[in-house]
Design a protein around this motif. Structure first.
Motif, PDB file in Angstrom:
ATOM      1  N   ARG A 124      23.736  26.054  61.935  1.00  0.00           N
ATOM      2  CA  ARG A 124      23.647  27.493  61.687  1.00  0.00           C
ATOM      3  C   ARG A 124      23.262  28.259  62.955  1.00  0.00           C
ATOM      4  O   ARG A 124      23.838  29.307  63.264  1.00  0.00           O
ATOM      5  N   VAL A 148      28.742  24.587  59.163  1.00  0.00           N
ATOM      6  CA  VAL A 148      28.597  26.029  58.973  1.00  0.00           C
ATOM      7  C   VAL A 148      29.875  26.688  59.454  1.00  0.00           C
ATOM      8  O   VAL A 148      30.438  26.287  60.474  1.00  0.00           O
ATOM      9  N   MET A 154      28.801  34.099  56.605  1.00  0.00           N
ATOM     10  CA  MET A 154      28.517  32.750  57.086  1.00  0.00           C
ATOM     11  C   MET A 154      28.498  31.817  55.897  1.00  0.00           C
ATOM     12  O   MET A 154      27.957  32.157  54.841  1.00  0.00           O
ATOM     13  N   LEU A 196      27.446  28.058  54.492  1.00  0.00           N
ATOM     14  CA  LEU A 196      26.606  26.892  54.740  1.00  0.00           C
ATOM     15  C   LEU A 196      27.046  25.769  53.803  1.00  0.00           C
ATOM     16  O   LEU A 196      27.076  25.956  52.579  1.00  0.00           O
ATOM     17  N   LEU A 255      21.799  20.918  59.379  1.00  0.00           N
ATOM     18  CA  LEU A 255      22.414  22.174  58.956  1.00  0.00           C
ATOM     19  C   LEU A 255      21.789  23.376  59.676  1.00  0.00           C
ATOM     20  O   LEU A 255      22.501  24.309  60.065  1.00  0.00           O
TER      21      LEU A 255
END
Lengths: 384, 384
Positions: B366, B308, B217, B219, B362
C-alpha cells in the motif's frame, strides 16, 4: 526526463514466434506498440502486434524497414543477418542486444571462444571446420558435436559416445567439445540493463528429453543447495557481463558430478527456461527484457510460487491445422496455466504451446505436470 | 468430446476497452481468436485482437454481425442493446452472461428488485421515475440516487446528505436507496460456469475517491475477519446463483457499522476490483471469465501474494495524446506492475491504465502504491 508521450516506444521484433508473441503482450502492457518481422503472415507475434512486416530475417531491406520504423529493435531468434544489423547500429539505430553480441553468440565457435577468453568455465573444445572420422577420433570420444550456425531446440547438436555414432554426425563446420556427465542441467535467466544493472532469476532445472536434446520439463526453482544456486547465478551474471549483453539472456549450465558448474550455451534472448516467470515471478522475463532494452529500471525477480513447465509439442506423424485434445481435462487440475501459441499448423515436435503448473509444493506441481503431459495431445486434422 | 480444432473458439467481445483488452490476451493464451465490437477504431482491445468491427453497442446489425461470426459472444460493458442480444440468443447464438441477466442488471431498478426478490441483503430502496424535491424528502435523507441506466465509474450515482444537495440530483428515471454508513466497501469476484460450478476470489477492499465515487485503491486481500470474508464470499455467490449468471461477476458489498454485509451493486462482467488477479492469483479474472463462458473447467482462485491496485486516471484539464510522466521512477520500485491501456487520447479522470503492486506485506504494498500514485501522472500534449 522521465516523460513518455504515448506510445512509450515503438518496438521492432525480429522473429514472430512464441517468444515474440509473449513479448508483444508485455510491450503493450507497458504502453508500447510493436512491429514484428517474420516470413509467415499472421505469425504468433503478428497476431497480437497488429503490425507485421512479412519478410525474411536475412533480407537487408526488410531489416532496415523494421529498424527505421521503430525506436528500439530486438529479436526472439538468433538466426538473423547480423551484418546488416551491425550496419544499422553504426547508423545510430538502437538494437539490443547489440548486433556485435548477437554475431558472437550466433556462431557457436566464436561464442565458446568468447567464454573461454573471459575465463568462464565451459567444456573443453576444438574447432572442427570439416568433420571427419579421423578428426573426431583425434579429439576422442565421448564428445558433443555442435554446428557453428543455425542450431536450436536440440537441432545442430549431436552427442557421440563412440566411433560407432559417426553416422549421426553433422557434415557442417562445427566445434566439438568434451561430453560432460552432468548430474543436472540448470539455467539462469539474467537481465542486464543499458546501464549495466544486472538481475538474475532464481536458478531452474531443465530436464531434457533423452532423444532430441529438447527441454522436457522445467523445475523452478532448481532443487540444488543454496551454495550451488548462488554460484550458478554468479557464473551466469559474469557470462552476460563478459559479453556486454543488454536484455534478457538464457544461460544454460551443467552441474557436474564433482559439483562444478560449466556454461553450456548462451541464448541472447528470452528463453524457454523462463516461461514460468509469467505466472510465478514478480516480473516476467518478457517485460524484464523490454525494460532492459528500453533503458527502464529492471524489475524484481522474486518467485512467488514453485512452478513446473512443460512444452506442448506437436505429436509425431501429424502435420496441418492443430487439434488440441485434453484441454478441458488439463484445465480441471488446479494451478494449470495453458499457453497456446496460435500456430496455424502443427508438425512433429513443433512447439505449439506450453503449460505452467503452480503449486505450493514443487513435487506436487511436477506430478500435475506429468498428468497434463499424459492428458494434452496436439495432433492435426486429417484433411488440413 | 474434449477435442478442439484450433482455434479453440472464436470469441466475440462487445466493448473494446481495457477489460476487453485484457480478455483478448487471456483468450489468445487459451488458443482462441477474438473479434471486438467497438465504435472507436483501434480500440484498446482491437489493438490486440487483430479483428475489430467498428460499430455501436446499440446497432442491431453490428451486434448480429459479431454474434454470427463467433462461437461465443460476451461483453466488457453493460450499456448494450440487450433486446437484440435476446433475439440472437433465441436464435441459438451463444451469449454469456445471458442477455436476460444483462437486461436485469443494466437497469439498476430491476437489478435491485431481483436482489430483493432473491432475499439478498441490500439497502432499502424505492423506484423514483420522476425525481422531485418532494419525492426525495418523502423518502428521507441521507439517500443515494441511482440512475436506472447508463451509470458507471461513479457516473449516475449521487449521494445526497440533505435537501441542500438537491441541485446535484440526476433528472432521469432512478431509484433512491437508503445511505448506508459503511465501514468498508468490499468486493468479491465470482466465477460461475455453464454447469453452475462457482468459484469466489478472496474478498478485496475498495477504497473509494471521496469525490466522484470511483475506485481509489484496492487492497487484496481485504483486512477483515475470516468470518466476514467467508460471509462476503457466501453472499456474493448466492447473488450470482440467484441471477443464474454465467461468467465472472463483480459483486460490490458494504460492510456496515454493525458488521452486516449488503450487496451494493452487481457487475455482470470482469471488474476493476479484479485487475490484481493478473499477477497475484493462480487464475486471472479474464481467463476465468473465458473458461466460464466457454464451458471449460474453472481455475483455482488462490492468491499468491498480497497486492494493491490503483487506477491511472487522466489528469484534470488534459485532453489529447497521452503523456506518461514518472513511468521509469515507478518501475524502479520492486513489485510494481504497470498496465497502460493504449487509449489514443487522455481525458480528465479517464482510466488510462492501472498499477498492481505485489509485496509480501500488504501495508508495504500500500505504501508503494501511494508512492506510485504520487510519481505517475498521465497528462496530454499541449497540441494533440
Amino acid at each position: 526526463m522521465d516523460v513518455f508521450p504515448y506510445p512509450v516506444a515503438r518496438i521492432g521484433i525480429i522473429g514472430g514466434g512464441q517468444l515474440g508473441r509473449m513479448m508483444v503482450k508485455a510491450a503493450k502492457r507497458l504502453g508500447c506498440t510493436c512491429v514484428v518481422l517474420d516470413p509467415t503472415p499472421g505469425s504468433p507475434a503478428g497476431q497480437v502486434s497488429g503490425h507485421q512486416i512479412v519478410g525474411d530475417y536475412h533480407d537487408p531491406a526488410k531489416l532496415r524497414e523494421l529498424c527505421e520504423s521503430c525506436d528500439v529493435t530486438t529479436f526472439d531468434i538468433e538466426d538473423i543477418d547480423s551484418d546488416t544489423l551491425e550496419e544499422l547500429a553504426r547508423e545510430g539505430r538502437r538494437i539490443y542486444p547489440s548486433p556485435r553480441v548477437l554475431a558472437v553468440i550466433q556462431d557457436k565457435l566464436t561464442q565458446k571462444q568468447a567464454l573461454t577468453d573471459a575465463g568462464i568455465a565451459t567444456a573443453p573444445f576444438i574447432p572442427m571446420p570439416e568433420p571427419t572420422p579421423e578428426a573426431f577420433a583425434a579429439f576422442g570420444y565421448p564428445l558433443v558435436q555442435k554446428a557453428r550456425r543455425g542450431g536450436y531446440d536440440g537441432r545442430g547438436v549431436v552427442v557421440m559416445r563412440s566411433a560407432a555414432d559417426y553416422p549421426q554426425h553433422l557434415p557442417v563446420p562445427s566445434l566439438v567439445e568434451r561430453f560432460i556427465p552432468a548430474t543436472k542441467e540448470l539455467a539462469v535467466l539474467v537481465a542486464r540493463g543499458r546501464d549495466g544493472d544486472c538481475r538474475c532469476y532464481p536458478v531452474v532445472e531443465m530436464q531434457m528429453r533423452p532423444a532430441g536434446n529438447m527441454l522436457d520439463m522445467l523445475l523452478a526453482p532448481a532443487e540444488v543447495s543454496r551454495v550451488t544456486a548462488a554460484a550458478a547465478a554468479s557464473l551466469a551474471q559474469r557470462t552476460v557481463e563478459s559479453l556486454d549483453g543488454v536484455g534478457v539472456f538464457g544461460i544454460e549450465l551443467f552441474l557436474t558430478e564433482t559439483g562444478d558448474l560449466m556454461v553450456n550455451e548462451v541464448a541472447p534472448r528470452t528463453h524457454n527456461s523462463g516461461h514460468h516467470t509469467i505466472e510465478a515471478n514478480m516480473t516476467d522475463q518478457f517485460e524484464q527484457h523490454l525494460r532492459a532494452v528500453l533503458g527502464l529500471p529492471l524489475g524484481a525477480t522474486d518467485q512467488l510460487s514453485p512452478a513446473v513447465m512443460i512444452n506442448l509439442l506437436g505429436a509425431p506423424g501429424h502435420r496441418g491445422r492443430p487439434v488440441i485434445k485434453g484441454l478441458a481435462a488439463a484445465l480441471a487440475i488446479p494451478g494449470v496455466c495453458v499457453h497456446i501459441y496460435g500456430k496455424a499448423a502443427a508438425a512433429p515436435l513443433r512447439k505449439m504451446g506450453h503449460v505452467t503448473v503452480l503449486d505450493r509444493d514443487l513435487a506436487s506441481a511436477r506430478h500435475k505436470a506429468e498428468r497434463v503431459r499424459a492428458i494434452i495431445e496436439i495432433t492435426a486434422e486429417d484433411h488440413p
